[in-house]
Design an enzyme around this catalytic site. Structure first.
Site, mmCIF file in Angstrom:
data_model
loop_
_atom_site.group_PDB
_atom_site.id
_atom_site.type_symbol
_atom_site.label_atom_id
_atom_site.label_comp_id
_atom_site.label_asym_id
_atom_site.label_seq_id
_atom_site.Cartn_x
_atom_site.Cartn_y
_atom_site.Cartn_z
ATOM 1 N N LYS A 7 50.254 40.527 44.064
ATOM 2 C CA LYS A 7 48.983 40.237 44.711
ATOM 3 C C LYS A 7 47.981 41.357 44.482
ATOM 4 C CE LYS A 7 45.997 38.119 47.260
ATOM 5 N NZ LYS A 7 45.190 37.135 46.504
ATOM 6 N N TRP A 13 58.587 46.592 42.891
ATOM 7 C CA TRP A 13 58.109 45.865 41.702
ATOM 8 C C TRP A 13 58.360 46.815 40.542
ATOM 9 C CZ3 TRP A 13 53.823 45.657 38.163
ATOM 10 C CH2 TRP A 13 53.505 44.368 37.680
ATOM 11 N N LYS A 40 43.454 30.341 36.860
ATOM 12 C CA LYS A 40 44.232 29.696 37.931
ATOM 13 C C LYS A 40 45.362 28.868 37.331
ATOM 14 C CE LYS A 40 43.182 31.652 40.385
ATOM 15 N NZ LYS A 40 42.185 32.619 40.624
ATOM 16 N N CYS A 54 54.788 46.933 44.789
ATOM 17 C CA CYS A 54 55.650 47.608 45.769
ATOM 18 C C CYS A 54 55.021 47.640 47.153
ATOM 19 C CB CYS A 54 55.892 49.051 45.342
ATOM 20 S SG CYS A 54 56.716 49.224 43.769
ATOM 21 N N ASN A 67 55.723 54.024 46.279
ATOM 22 C CA ASN A 67 54.897 53.158 45.432
ATOM 23 C C ASN A 67 54.151 54.066 44.467
ATOM 24 O OD1 ASN A 67 55.663 51.186 47.195
ATOM 25 N ND2 ASN A 67 53.650 50.901 48.127
ATOM 26 N N GLY A 68 54.096 53.696 43.204
ATOM 27 C CA GLY A 68 53.367 54.532 42.243
ATOM 28 C C GLY A 68 54.272 54.960 41.105
ATOM 29 N N ARG A 122 53.118 40.032 48.176
ATOM 30 C CA ARG A 122 52.540 40.938 47.182
ATOM 31 C C ARG A 122 53.268 40.868 45.844
ATOM 32 N NH1 ARG A 122 49.333 44.761 49.522
ATOM 33 N NH2 ARG A 122 49.710 46.184 47.802
ATOM 34 N N GLU A 175 37.739 31.198 35.089
ATOM 35 C CA GLU A 175 38.472 31.263 36.358
ATOM 36 C C GLU A 175 39.420 30.064 36.486
ATOM 37 O OE1 GLU A 175 39.266 33.194 38.554
ATOM 38 O OE2 GLU A 175 39.721 32.031 40.351
ATOM 39 N N HIS A 223 33.732 27.766 16.136
ATOM 40 C CA HIS A 223 33.962 28.974 15.347
ATOM 41 C C HIS A 223 35.445 29.330 15.279
ATOM 42 C CE1 HIS A 223 29.700 29.592 14.903
ATOM 43 N NE2 HIS A 223 29.533 29.486 16.206
ATOM 44 N N GLU A 257 48.177 31.052 35.842
ATOM 45 C CA GLU A 257 48.924 31.799 36.859
ATOM 46 C C GLU A 257 49.927 30.923 37.592
ATOM 47 O OE1 GLU A 257 45.325 33.399 38.894
ATOM 48 O OE2 GLU A 257 46.493 35.226 39.031
HETATM 49 C C1 AGP Z 1 43.751 36.191 40.519
HETATM 50 O O1 AGP Z 1 44.202 34.958 40.938
HETATM 51 C C2 AGP Z 1 44.660 37.331 40.813
HETATM 52 N N1 AGP Z 1 44.935 37.450 42.196
HETATM 53 C C3 AGP Z 1 44.192 38.625 40.152
HETATM 54 O O2 AGP Z 1 43.583 38.355 38.940
HETATM 55 C C4 AGP Z 1 43.249 39.472 41.029
HETATM 56 O O3 AGP Z 1 42.002 38.845 41.122
HETATM 57 C C5 AGP Z 1 43.116 40.885 40.417
HETATM 58 O O4 AGP Z 1 44.379 41.478 40.321
HETATM 59 C C6 AGP Z 1 42.183 41.762 41.237
HETATM 60 O O5 AGP Z 1 42.617 41.905 42.560
HETATM 61 P P1 AGP Z 1 41.643 42.417 43.668
HETATM 62 O O6 AGP Z 1 40.597 41.369 43.866
HETATM 63 O O7 AGP Z 1 42.498 42.608 44.868
HETATM 64 O O8 AGP Z 1 41.037 43.695 43.181
#
Ligand code: AGP
Length: 606
Positions: free
Chosen positions: A601, A73, A485, A2, A99-100, A27, A481, A504, A488
């Site tokens: 985001k 959101w 990527k 949000c 937001n929240g 976001r 990582e 395993h 996502e």
């Molecule tokens: C990764 O590509 C995402 N953007 C997500 O995993 C992100 O790293 C995570 O939500 C943490 O966000 P921050 O670094 O803003 O705390």
């Protein structure tokens, strides 16, 4: 996640707020809305979908010089026109964006319904609007909102507008960020400075439990108990242009390309070639404090956690301090032991991730020492930690983290060298690593220049629905990582495994249709990793090796070789092709690269 934006001043509010909503789009959200005040009335427009769909309702024509707007959101209630914010009371006089999460929304809704309120949405937020309307006794709006918030249990960043009080907007914060923007005879506010930078870089961050009355000529802040608070404005270090996509088709691609410069900024002024160590001006812990550190615990979520995992390897290797990374979202719930000789580190691009913030607060409450590795200056986690290392990576707009993962890992390397040089890391080793960091940006640039080769690797994923990413030690964090990527942005199922774990269990899933990306540095574990490659190949699985030049006792189906730099820092470089690989697989699959489905985001709720 949000987003909130608000304006009060002399200009027409609607165009400013709509532009602010576009700035918040990155976001992640599912609906958007706006409320504009003028001539004793509010005009409200809201719609499921993108801001451009809200634009079709023509809110830009709403006349008025104050208003609030929101990107939602969904948490309570499906994404729909009726659940989009703002929410109004029955008369339409008051509008609220939030937001929240209101935890006692169901109980309040029942009470308000008994008192005749008619709800028009499924959201928790709507209770605010009805509460404010019922509790308005003619006091200043901030007092009315403060009293209403006294009935709320939960987290909020909140903004309220009253059609009949055109000189004041009210915002409040408890667990969800809010920033005031100071203009010339006008005021702005937003949940994210990105929505403000076009108009002002002079900002005031609200703290939890604060409420602000915002007027065209300034603001007043107070606690929920009514005590006045004094705030000091700070400056956002980012220019508006930094948020533009420029020549690139995607922010992700732009941010990958920005990495050489971003890393240079993370390193800027921090390499000490006299003592062959690093200089970290944001640390309040002196050499003696750092010598007392017996363990390091690194916390973050998603890519930030994985950058922490790279950092844990670096710290353990270079400083010989036991170091471990853990998802902040797990740590905060498990009543963790907090020790006085452990150094805690919170990693966060946004500095607003709720789970990471909660972990920081829990550590502080238990008396632990914590520092932040954060990108957004002045963000909540940065302020809560009170010390640390800013990344200076510039704004990251794509939902997926690329440059801030790399810069966080570089910041970790700086800290690891610093801790190491206070202990047993020799001058010669310090010099070797400092030299390597000096040339790291150029090495990243050289890899990026070979993008067409990586685009070809992406063809290996044609027809695949699953992929493995495999690595050992720090290489495993890089593999994880890379897998994050890929899933996502391409929506392919990607699993990361430590190389030693394949036999395993996961080997059962290896097939011709399941490519394995192997992070294969030519280090002292190379022979072990080659055995893993053989295991995969023996079961018919295609292998894509991200590796260093040199004879390999086996052939890979595809490979990408980069020159080795220094073994401790090579994982940072091995990550770069994996970012481009994920990008090109996504490009081939035609996904929404900058705003992947279901993702936000910055995850500012539990
Ligand atoms: C990764 O590509 C995402 N953007 C997500 O995993 C992100 O790293 C995570 O939500 C943490 O966000 P921050 O670094 O803003 O705390």
């Amino acid at each position: 996640m949000c987003g909130i934006v608000g304006y009060i001043g002399k200009r027409q509010a609607a165009p400013i707020l709509l532009e602010g909503l576009h700035r918040l789009e990155y976001r992640g959200y599912d609906s958007a809305g706006i409320a504009i005040g003028g001539k004793g009335k509010l005009r409200v427009a809201k719609r499921k979908g993108r801001v451009r769909e809200l634009d079709t309702l023509q809110p830009q024509k709403f006349k008025g010089t104050f208003g609030i707007a929101h990107t939602r959101w969904a948490t309570h209630g499906e994404p729909s026109d009726r659940n989009a914010h703002p929410h109004c009371d029955g008369s339409g006089r008051y509008a609220v964006v939030h937001n929240g999460i209101v935890e006692n929304a169901a109980a309040l809704r029942a009470q308000l319904t008994d008192r005749g309120c008619i709800f028009t949405s499924d959201t928790d937020t709507e209770v605010f609007a009805h509460l404010i309307a019922l509790m308005d006794d003619g006091s200043p709006l901030e007092s009315v909102v403060g009293a209403a918030l006294g009935r709320i249990v939960g987290a909020y960043g909140l903004a309220v507008v009253d059609a009949e009080r055109p000189d004041t907007l009210v915002v409040a914060r408890n667990g969800s960020p809010l920033v005031l923007g100071i203009g010339d005879g006008e005021m702005f506010f937003a949940s994210d400075p990105a929505a403000l930078v076009r108009h002002t870089t002079s900002v005031v961050h609200l703290d939890d439990g604060e409420i602000a009355a915002v007027r065209a000529d300034g603001y007043e802040t107070r606690t929920l108990d009514g005590a006045t608070t004094v705030k000091t404005p700070s400056t956002i270090p980012w220019k508006d242009e930094a948020f533009e996509k420029g020549e690139y088709t995607h922010y992700m691609r732009k941010e990958i390309a920005e990495q050489p410069d971003a890393v240079r900024r993370t390193l800027g002024g921090r390499l000490d070639t006299r003592f062959q160590t690093t200089h970290l001006g944001g640390l309040q812990l002196g050499a003696r404090d750092l010598l007392d550190v017996r363990r390091v615990k690194i916390l973050g979520c998603g890519a930030a956690y994985l950058a922490g995992a790279v950092g844990a390897h670096l710290i353990e290797t270079l400083a010989r301090i036991p170091a471990h990374a853990e998802p902040a979202s797990e740590f905060r719930y498990r009543n963790a032991v907090v020790e006085r000789d452990t150094l805690y580190i919170a990693v966060s691009q946004s500095g607003e991730t709720f789970d990471t913030l909660a972990a920081v607060q829990e550590i502080k409450r238990k008396g632990g020492r914590i520092l932040g590795i954060v990108n957004v200056v002045g963000s909540t986690i940065a302020r809560e930690c009170g010390q640390g290392i800013y990344l200076h990576a510039g704004p990251e707009v794509a939902v997926v983290s690329t440059k801030t993962f790399t810069c966080s890992a570089v910041a970790m390397a700086l800290l690891a060298i610093h801790l190491g040089r206070l202990r047993d890391l020799s001058v010669a080793s310090g010099a070797r690593l400092v030299r390597a960091l000096q040339v790291l940006p150029d090495h990243i640039a050289a890899i990026l220049a070979r993008e067409p080769e990586i685009a070809q690797l992406a063809e290996a994923f044609a027809g695949a629905e699953h992929a493995f990413y495999v690595g050992r030690a720090a290489g495993h964090a890089i593999a994880a990582e890379g897998a994050l990527k890929l899933k996502e942005v391409s929506y392919l199922h990607a699993e990361a495994y430590p190389a030693s774990e394949l036999k395993h269990g996961p080997l059962a899933l290896i097939s011709l249709q399941t490519p394995s990306v192997v992070v294969l540095p030519r280090d002292d574990l190379f022979a072990k990793n080659i055995s893993t490659v053989e295991e995969i190949k023996a079961r018919g699985g295609p292998v894509i090796a991200i590796t260093h030049p040199g004879e390999a006792p086996t052939t890979f189906d595809r490979s990408f070789e980069i020159p080795a730099l220094e073994p401790e820092l090579d994982p940072l470089l091995l990550n770069i092709p994996l970012q481009l690989l994920a990008y090109h697989v996504a490009l081939q699959r035609g996904t929404n690269i900058d705003q992947p489905r279901n993702l936000a985001k910055s995850v500012t709720v539990e």
